[in-house]
Scaffold this active site. Sequence first.
Site, PDB file in Angstrom:
ATOM      1  N   ASN A   9       0.776  -1.370   0.025  1.00  0.00           N
ATOM      2  CA  ASN A   9      -0.097  -0.038   0.013  1.00  0.00           C
ATOM      3  C   ASN A   9       1.169   1.033  -0.121  1.00  0.00           C
ATOM      4  O   ASN A   9       1.371   1.623   0.915  1.00  0.00           O
ATOM      5  CB  ASN A   9      -1.058  -0.007   1.400  1.00  0.00           C
ATOM      6  CG  ASN A   9      -1.654   1.481   1.122  1.00  0.00           C
ATOM      7  OD1 ASN A   9      -1.832   2.046   0.286  1.00  0.00           O
ATOM      8  ND2 ASN A   9      -2.677   1.270   2.463  1.00  0.00           N
ATOM      9  N   ARG A  90      -2.766  -2.106  -3.247  1.00  0.00           N
ATOM     10  CA  ARG A  90      -3.944  -1.450  -3.077  1.00  0.00           C
ATOM     11  C   ARG A  90      -3.832  -0.142  -4.267  1.00  0.00           C
ATOM     12  O   ARG A  90      -2.895   0.543  -4.216  1.00  0.00           O
ATOM     13  CB  ARG A  90      -4.012  -1.080  -1.566  1.00  0.00           C
ATOM     14  CG  ARG A  90      -5.174   0.099  -1.458  1.00  0.00           C
ATOM     15  CD  ARG A  90      -5.152   0.707   0.021  1.00  0.00           C
ATOM     16  NE  ARG A  90      -6.437   1.616   0.013  1.00  0.00           N
ATOM     17  CZ  ARG A  90      -6.281   2.869   0.676  1.00  0.00           C
ATOM     18  NH1 ARG A  90      -5.331   3.411   0.744  1.00  0.00           N
ATOM     19  NH2 ARG A  90      -7.403   3.594   0.724  1.00  0.00           N
ATOM     20  N   HIS A 179     -13.090   2.346   0.322  1.00  0.00           N
ATOM     21  CA  HIS A 179     -13.077   1.485   1.553  1.00  0.00           C
ATOM     22  C   HIS A 179     -13.636  -0.181   1.031  1.00  0.00           C
ATOM     23  O   HIS A 179     -13.939  -0.681   1.862  1.00  0.00           O
ATOM     24  CB  HIS A 179     -13.660   1.779   2.862  1.00  0.00           C
ATOM     25  CG  HIS A 179     -13.096   3.223   3.360  1.00  0.00           C
ATOM     26  ND1 HIS A 179     -13.848   3.983   4.021  1.00  0.00           N
ATOM     27  CD2 HIS A 179     -11.931   3.443   3.483  1.00  0.00           C
ATOM     28  CE1 HIS A 179     -13.058   4.915   4.769  1.00  0.00           C
ATOM     29  NE2 HIS A 179     -11.872   4.720   4.313  1.00  0.00           N
ATOM     30  N   ARG A 240     -12.503  15.320   7.409  1.00  0.00           N
ATOM     31  CA  ARG A 240     -13.435  15.768   6.201  1.00  0.00           C
ATOM     32  C   ARG A 240     -14.741  15.859   6.806  1.00  0.00           C
ATOM     33  O   ARG A 240     -15.134  15.234   7.829  1.00  0.00           O
ATOM     34  CB  ARG A 240     -13.463  14.500   5.344  1.00  0.00           C
ATOM     35  CG  ARG A 240     -12.094  14.141   4.550  1.00  0.00           C
ATOM     36  CD  ARG A 240     -12.199  12.889   3.743  1.00  0.00           C
ATOM     37  NE  ARG A 240     -10.876  12.325   3.480  1.00  0.00           N
ATOM     38  CZ  ARG A 240     -10.474  11.095   3.509  1.00  0.00           C
ATOM     39  NH1 ARG A 240     -11.644  10.218   3.630  1.00  0.00           N
ATOM     40  NH2 ARG A 240      -9.487  10.726   3.114  1.00  0.00           N
ATOM     41  N   GLU A 383      -7.925  -5.578   5.619  1.00  0.00           N
ATOM     42  CA  GLU A 383      -7.802  -5.269   4.117  1.00  0.00           C
ATOM     43  C   GLU A 383      -6.622  -6.009   3.525  1.00  0.00           C
ATOM     44  O   GLU A 383      -6.889  -6.298   2.608  1.00  0.00           O
ATOM     45  CB  GLU A 383      -7.786  -3.680   4.104  1.00  0.00           C
ATOM     46  CG  GLU A 383      -9.026  -3.223   4.497  1.00  0.00           C
ATOM     47  CD  GLU A 383      -8.843  -1.466   4.393  1.00  0.00           C
ATOM     48  OE1 GLU A 383      -9.049  -0.936   3.231  1.00  0.00           O
ATOM     49  OE2 GLU A 383      -8.663  -1.106   5.593  1.00  0.00           O
TER      50      GLU A 383
END
Length: 397
Positions: A9, A90, A179, A240, A383
Amino acid sequence: MSDHVLVINAGSSSLKYSVVDARTGESAASGLAERIGESRGRHVHHGPDGDTETTRKIPTHEDALRGAMDAFESHGPSLAGLDLAAVGHRVVHGGSRFSASALIDDALIAEVTELEPLAPLHNPANLEGIRVARRLFPDVPQVAVFDTAFHQTLPPHAYTYAVPLTWLEDHGIRRYGFHGTSHAFVSHETARLLGRDPGETNVIVLHLGNGCSASAVQGGQSVETSMGLTPLEGLVMGTRSGDLDPAIPAYLARELGMSVEEIDRALNSASGLKGLAGENDFRELSRLRAGGDENASLAFDVYCHRIRKYVGAYYAVLGTVDAVVFTAGVGEHSADVRAASLSGLDRLGITIDNDRNTAPSVEARRISTDDSKAAVFVVPTNEEWQIARETLGVVRT
């Protein structure tokens, strides 16, 4: 034949890696190189004999990955001994072109490069990780696993914005969702915990970390999700804003003279919990709230209220709900958030058991009452394992 996959990643200034047995989910080793390109970088390797940490300048992602390879040789396990089956990467944004993980070749790299405007902070870094890994592992098959792919099953009425249709047709402006690897893993794991086939299970997944997203998963497929063209839309997050009146940016430009770049930066990096309470680390927010800080209490209430709105909306989308599941850092560890987010939903058949909810555990578990029509679970996301599974699925097809 080995089932080990090296999962990579690559971020703009970091590189995370893990060697995962795609069949069992067991990680042989993992690590993180951060502050790449800065004067002083940091590399941590978690191997079979414990953790090792070095501090040095890491000029490029190639230096970071070479450092990881050296760590494998010095501190184990040996990559040569593991006989890697593949490398899984990823990739944040696959647009509408990639509805599943795909074998990496020059054509895929060209297509992902074309998608950079949709994820300018992520796709370029992901591509750099891919280019470096292809140079260092030229004989190992490599696979791109897209954050957006799981949500490509959204029906047109769910992914289409009510804007001029040419925006969609000519510029790809639509809901993509993110996600995806987490939502895929958690929804399937929840079906397993229920003893049901994923194709016969309806689940609302709440991925609550520094970034937050919700999804409605019907029969194993995503049919609605909270993030949109970018990861800004939806739930309140660490920095955010999530949902807001789309006229606000125009108002800020007109009345405050803010530039597009300033507004974008404020909504992505200075809003959410940080904008309301000055703190985006949920542990610190909880400490402030416990001490009576009014802004922290307001931020907590806004955060949980937004989650509850989405749960109700996604219940309506699905019609019937077999489970609501919390995952990621906040979802897995904050009993207060879980309780507040689902309070008052007894009429929908969603009732949390307080003792189960507050009992300390890091395992997947049910936290609803026995008579709750919709079960409520906490399921730790994985993940890396999901990426490894999808990667192995591609190379073994």
